[in-house]
Design an enzyme around this catalytic site. Structure first.
Site, PDB file in Angstrom:
ATOM      1  N   PRO A  78       0.764  -1.427  -0.126  1.00  0.00           N
ATOM      2  CA  PRO A  78       0.296  -0.069   0.020  1.00  0.00           C
ATOM      3  C   PRO A  78       1.227   1.534  -0.401  1.00  0.00           C
ATOM      4  O   PRO A  78       2.181   0.900   0.210  1.00  0.00           O
ATOM      5  CB  PRO A  78      -0.730   0.206   1.518  1.00  0.00           C
ATOM      6  CG  PRO A  78       0.546  -0.699   2.399  1.00  0.00           C
ATOM      7  CD  PRO A  78       0.501  -2.265   1.464  1.00  0.00           C
ATOM      8  N   CYS A  79       0.118   2.720  -0.134  1.00  0.00           N
ATOM      9  CA  CYS A  79       0.689   3.868   0.034  1.00  0.00           C
ATOM     10  C   CYS A  79       1.333   3.742   1.171  1.00  0.00           C
ATOM     11  O   CYS A  79       0.897   3.501   2.007  1.00  0.00           O
ATOM     12  CB  CYS A  79       0.185   4.680  -0.733  1.00  0.00           C
ATOM     13  SG  CYS A  79      -0.589   4.957  -1.644  1.00  0.00           S
ATOM     14  N   PRO A  80       2.857   4.691   1.613  1.00  0.00           N
ATOM     15  CA  PRO A  80       3.712   5.176   0.808  1.00  0.00           C
ATOM     16  C   PRO A  80       4.631   4.224   0.130  1.00  0.00           C
ATOM     17  O   PRO A  80       5.263   4.641  -0.310  1.00  0.00           O
ATOM     18  CB  PRO A  80       3.434   6.251   1.678  1.00  0.00           C
ATOM     19  CG  PRO A  80       4.257   5.507   2.748  1.00  0.00           C
ATOM     20  CD  PRO A  80       3.117   5.053   2.969  1.00  0.00           C
TER      21      PRO A  80
END
Lengths: 403, 77
Positions: B14-16
């Site tokens: 997932p981000c970041p």
């Protein structure tokens, strides 16, 4: 002619939308939602009610908790405005994801699941402590001219910085695995997703069918469902991630999302002011330390989790299992907050402080000017941070595992 | 030239992390190397190319979207 239609279809249905345009649209819709349905676009109050319903189902007597009275806990998901709006958001985000062939079950590692839960709980607790999330205490809250949203926003700005420090700590960061191209098993990257847009259209028909086949459903609930659908559709299409607005600015000086949010709030402010002047009651809450501390915890939590209260909703619909856990964490955190609210939290952090409305204290024009300056301040901070060229990952050596 | 081409598979992250890992790995690579980045976090479609360019690397090809999989080819000058 056919070519033109095809290119429109591609742009509108298949591709992501420009973020700024999408957020301005969200601002307009959210202002209209407030004016027509009479409540602000918000989601975490509903998550709190889910927690309450779960405890009730477990046999707990939830009647003594005053927090639930504040958020008007009654009925079910299907009889509450927020409830059907949230369901509409899920539907809209899912259909948008299918249209863009973005649906894929993505299985997270155990470490990320833990991260999602911890971050989700911290953010859920903080957001309810402040009486609103990235929506009601920020994006849809600032345009309500309530001072507590400023405290929350400032808390969020500092919280996200702390959150990044935690996220980049060696344990959570982990090591990226670098593979030589000759060694990489380029398994089939071709995805079997051609069917997804058809499923999206089918879903849209089913959604419309459900709404049209329920004449007994009150109009305001129908309206809320449709608005929710539009909100969900837009946040997926524009990949509107409030977490990234602050996080990526700290991280690498990326201003795109924060600037988009400022535009969205500016447009919304003008709309909400019209409705407030016409008599729709604004959502104004305690401008106390609860908002600042809540924002701080929220900021820390969303970065650890990787997404905020609306971010997990659209990502969960894209099949990112990680974000189901963020959502679960949000509900747990919100539940913990309403359980401790009467144990001194309200008495010391909220009650002694005024529900401060800029409009009531200063009048319309000064309230506009002050809010405008606050938004301008955010915009300027974004530009200054970018111009400084500062980044939290530049010139830091981080280990890379070469395979 | 073959040995100067690498793959960074960030599918599932997932981000970041896609942006963080991409910049982190590019910093480590030798000059002239090509890095193929695979990701499936939709937000990366804009953030990864924009951030690697901002950090002084070149996109060797425009970003590709194969269903939910995103593919970027970055050259380190």
């Amino acid at each position: 002619m056919g070519e033109i239609i095809k290119s429109y279809y591609q742009k509108v249905i298949a591709e992501f939308w420009d973020q700024k345009t999408t957020v301005i649209l969200l601002g307009i819709l959210s202002g209209l939602y407030f004016g027509t349905v009479g409540v602000v676009w918000a989601v975490t109050g509903e998550f709190t009610r889910w927690g309450a319903s779960f405890l009730k189902w477990m046999g707990v007597d939830v009647s003594p908790y005053t927090y639930l009275k504040i958020i008007k806990y009654k009925g079910t998901v299907l009889t509450r405005i927020d409830g059907v709006m949230v369901l509409g958001m899920f539907a809209g985000a899912l259909i948008a994801a299918l249209f863009g062939q973005n649906f894929k079950l993505r299985i997270p590692t155990a470490k990320r699941v833990l991260q999602a839960l911890i971050g989700g709980i911290i953010a859920g607790f903080g957001t309810r402590l402040a009486m609103g999330c990235n929506l009601a205490a920020l994006f849809t809250g600032i345009p309500q001219f309530s001072l507590h949203t400023w405290f929350f926003t400032l808390g969020t700005i500092f919280g996200t910085y702390i959150g990044i420090k935690i996220t980049l700590s060696p344990y959570f960061r982990g090591e990226p695995k670098l593979v030589k191209a000759s060694e990489f098993n380029a398994e089939n990257l071709k995805a079997n997703t051609q069917m997804q847009p058809f499923l999206g259209w089918l879903g849209l028909i089913v959604f419309a069918g459900i709404l049209l086949s329920r004449p007994e459903m009150p109009n305001n609930l129908k309206l809320a469902t449709v608005f929710g659908f539009a909100f969900g559709f837009l946040i997926q299409k524009g990949q509107v991630c409030f977490t990234s607005a602050f996080r990526d600015l700290w991280l690498v000086g990326r201003t795109t999302t924060l600037k988009a949010l400022v535009w969205g709030m500016a447009v919304q402010m003008l709309l909400t002011a019209v409705f407030i002047a016409k008599g729709t009651p604004a959502k104004v809450l305690w401008a106390g330390p609860n908002a600042l501390i809540g924002g701080l915890l929220f900021g820390i939590g969303i970065v650890i989790a990787g997404g905020c209260e609306t971010g997990w909703m659209y990502r969960a619909m894209e099949g990112q299992i990680h974000f189901w856990f963020v959502g679960l964490g949000n509900v747990i955190g919100a539940t913990i907050l309403f359980l401790v609210w009467d144990k001194g939290v309200y008495k010391y952090l909220a009650e002694p402080f005024p529900k401060f409305s800029l409009i009531e204290h200063f009048g319309y024009l000064p309230a506009f000017i002050l809010t405008g300056l606050f938004l301008l301040g955010l915009y300027l901070w974004a530009d200054l941070r970018e111009a400084s060229g500062r980044s939290m990952i530049k010139n830091k050596t981080m280990p890379v595992r070469r395979v | 030239m073959e040995e100067k081409r690498y793959v960074l598979d960030l599918r599932g992250e997932p981000c970041p992390y896609p942006v963080v890992y991409s910049l982190q790995v590019l910093a480590e690579l030798e000059s002239g190397a090509l890095l193929e980045i695979l990701a499936d976090c939709p937000q990366s479609f804009k953030s990864v190319p924009e951030e690697v360019v901002k950090a002084g690397y070149e996109m060797a090809e425009p970003p590709q979207k194969i269903g939910p999989t995103l593919r970027f080819l970055v050259r380190k000058p």
